[in-house]
Design an enzyme around this catalytic site. Structure first.
Site, short mmCIF file in Angstrom:
data_model
loop_
_atom_site.label_atom_id
_atom_site.label_comp_id
_atom_site.label_asym_id
_atom_site.label_seq_id
_atom_site.Cartn_x
_atom_site.Cartn_y
_atom_site.Cartn_z
N ASP A 35 0.89 -1.16 0.00
CA ASP A 35 0.00 0.00 0.00
C ASP A 35 0.92 1.21 0.00
OD1 ASP A 35 -1.58 2.15 0.67
OD2 ASP A 35 -2.54 1.21 2.40
N HIS A 88 -8.33 5.17 2.57
CA HIS A 88 -7.66 3.88 2.24
C HIS A 88 -8.51 3.13 1.21
CE1 HIS A 88 -4.69 4.09 5.57
NE2 HIS A 88 -5.66 4.74 6.20
N TYR A 113 -3.42 9.74 0.17
CA TYR A 113 -3.37 9.43 1.59
C TYR A 113 -2.45 8.22 1.84
CZ TYR A 113 -4.73 9.12 6.40
OH TYR A 113 -4.68 9.11 7.76
N TYR A 171 1.05 -0.05 14.85
CA TYR A 171 0.09 -0.20 13.76
C TYR A 171 0.55 0.52 12.51
CZ TYR A 171 -4.06 -0.21 10.99
OH TYR A 171 -4.94 -0.40 9.96
N LYS A 207 -3.16 -3.22 8.06
CA LYS A 207 -3.21 -4.68 8.09
C LYS A 207 -2.32 -5.24 6.99
CE LYS A 207 -6.09 -6.84 11.08
NZ LYS A 207 -5.29 -6.53 12.24
N ARG A 231 -10.10 0.27 10.83
CA ARG A 231 -8.95 0.42 11.74
C ARG A 231 -8.31 -0.93 12.08
NH1 ARG A 231 -8.75 5.74 13.13
NH2 ARG A 231 -10.62 6.84 12.53
#
Ligand code: F6R
Ligand code: MG
Ligand code: MG
Length: 371
Positions: free
Chosen positions: A11, A18, A89, A230, A233, A267
């Site tokens: 990503d 996202h 973003y 974090y 994922k 999240r």
């Protein structure tokens, strides 16, 4: 001919949150791979699933090939420059290290690779999932390679009668690859015992016991184990070779009709059903739902024919409706119970800080005891 298939995905920034990379970002990555991969790669395919960009490459350099990994890394750097210029973003989000050092393991991007002798007809499936993690494939793989209720080939095909070997990784172990090899059918209950915990135990590969050849390869990285916090994922990619010694394409696809609950979505902190979507799908409802796409190909001398979109069929529209219903049902209970992941899997630290403050405010009530 011995061929290596490498998928490296990251990503590196997206439009509208996202959601999805920009066309220009994708085109930049694609062009970089094509131009700089000349003479190194036989073929390539660049695609997006949600906010992730995946580069599928064929070559003869073997797995962990430094020039191939470097090519992908630099393609992501070129894409990140576009992401920054467009104000996307999370630009460069998954590129966690500054300098390339041999291969991309531990640097942020997810990797999955397989080297194999091409069969005369060589079909394979390339899965890419977003808003979830590598354990999402545990159940479909268990069913496709271990359960005769899903895969009649386990009963009907003499080539598959010996079963399959599962290589399972303990992804919480960060000092090295901690793996166990178990064989179906005799170890099925042990395999189930591990795979029921998809946040810790993840199928890394599956092998035909009769032919000794590799059928499946899954990217098993856990970003927060690399970054220590974090970072999103670990939206996983997977390669599955199908037919002949392996389950048929339809036997591999069938478990995705369940819309099983996986970790991820908003999240990275919820349990939500995974939706099989068409290629290049975006993300929407509650930063989800978790999605999985499947591009099928055939390969000859490393040259790709395809993709054909496995989930672009009227059957899967009904599944998508069903998964949307499941997703909305789960969201009705908000933060409560099974809707959210257990404490140690929450991907943001805010709740930990709140709990630490509340801990201080707890008091143990002193009770008067009867004399
Ligand atoms: C989940 C995901 C999103 C973000 C959410 C908040 O994997 O990527 O659900 O966690 O949109 O994003 P930030 O913290 O970047 O504002
Ligand atoms: Mg993201
Ligand atoms: Mg993602």
């Amino acid at each position: 001919m011995k061929i290596t298939m490498s998928v490296i995905k990251a990503d590196i920034g997206s439009v509208g949150g996202h959601i999805a990379p920009s066309e220009k970002l994708l085109e930049t990555v694609r062009k970089h791979v094509q131009d700089k991969g000349r003479g190194m790669l036989i073929d390539s395919y660049v695609s997006s699933t949600g906010d992730d960009v995946a580069i599928l490459m064929t070559h003869t350099g073997g797995v962990d090939n430094a020039p191939v990994h470097k090519l992908a890394w630099e393609a992501f750097l070129a894409g990140t420059a576009v992401a920054k210029a467009q104000g996307l973003y999370g630009a460069g989000q998954d590129l966690l290290k500054d300098a390339f050092s041999g291969n991309v393991h531990g640097m942020g991007p997810a990797v999955t690779e397989m080297e194999f002798e091409e069969r005369p007809g060589e079909p394979f499936l390339f899965f890419a999932a977003d808003k979830t993690d590598p354990g999402a494939y545990n159940l479909p793989l268990y069913l496709a390679f271990g359960d005769a209720m899903n895969t009649p080939g386990l009963m009907l095909s003499p080539k598959m009668a010996k079963g399959f070997k599962f290589v399972i990784m303990d992804v919480n172990h960060t000092e090295g690859d901690r793996i166990i090899e178990l064989s179906a059918p005799e170890d099925l209950y042990d395999i189930a015992t591990l795979l029921r915990d998809p946040e810790r135990f993840v199928v890394e590969s599956v092998w035909s016991r009769a032919a000794g050849t590799q059928a499946v390869s899954v990217a098993t990285s856990r970003l927060h184990n690399i970054a220590g916090k974090y970072t999103g994922k670990d939206d996983p990619v997977m390669l599955v070779r199908s037919q002949m010694d392996f389950p048929a394409t339809g036997e591999v696809l069938q478990p995705f009709a369940i819309g099983h609950f996986v970790a991820g979505c908003m999240r990275g902190s919820h349990n939500m059903p995974i939706m099989p979507v068409k290629l290049n799908s975006t993300i929407s409802y509650f930063d989800g739902p978790p999605v999985v796409s499947c591009a099928t190909f055939c390969i000859r001398d490393g040259r790709l024919t395809g993709p054909v979109d496995a989930f672009d069929h009227p059957f899967w529209d009904r599944v998508r409706d069903h998964v949307a219903d499941k997703a909305m049902d789960m969201r009705r209970q908000g933060f409560f119970g099974a809707a959210m992941l257990p404490m140690n899997e929450l991907e943001y630290t805010g709740i930990m800080e709140k709990l630490a403050v509340l801990e201080q405010k707890f008091a143990v009530r002193t009770m008067k005891r009867a004399a």
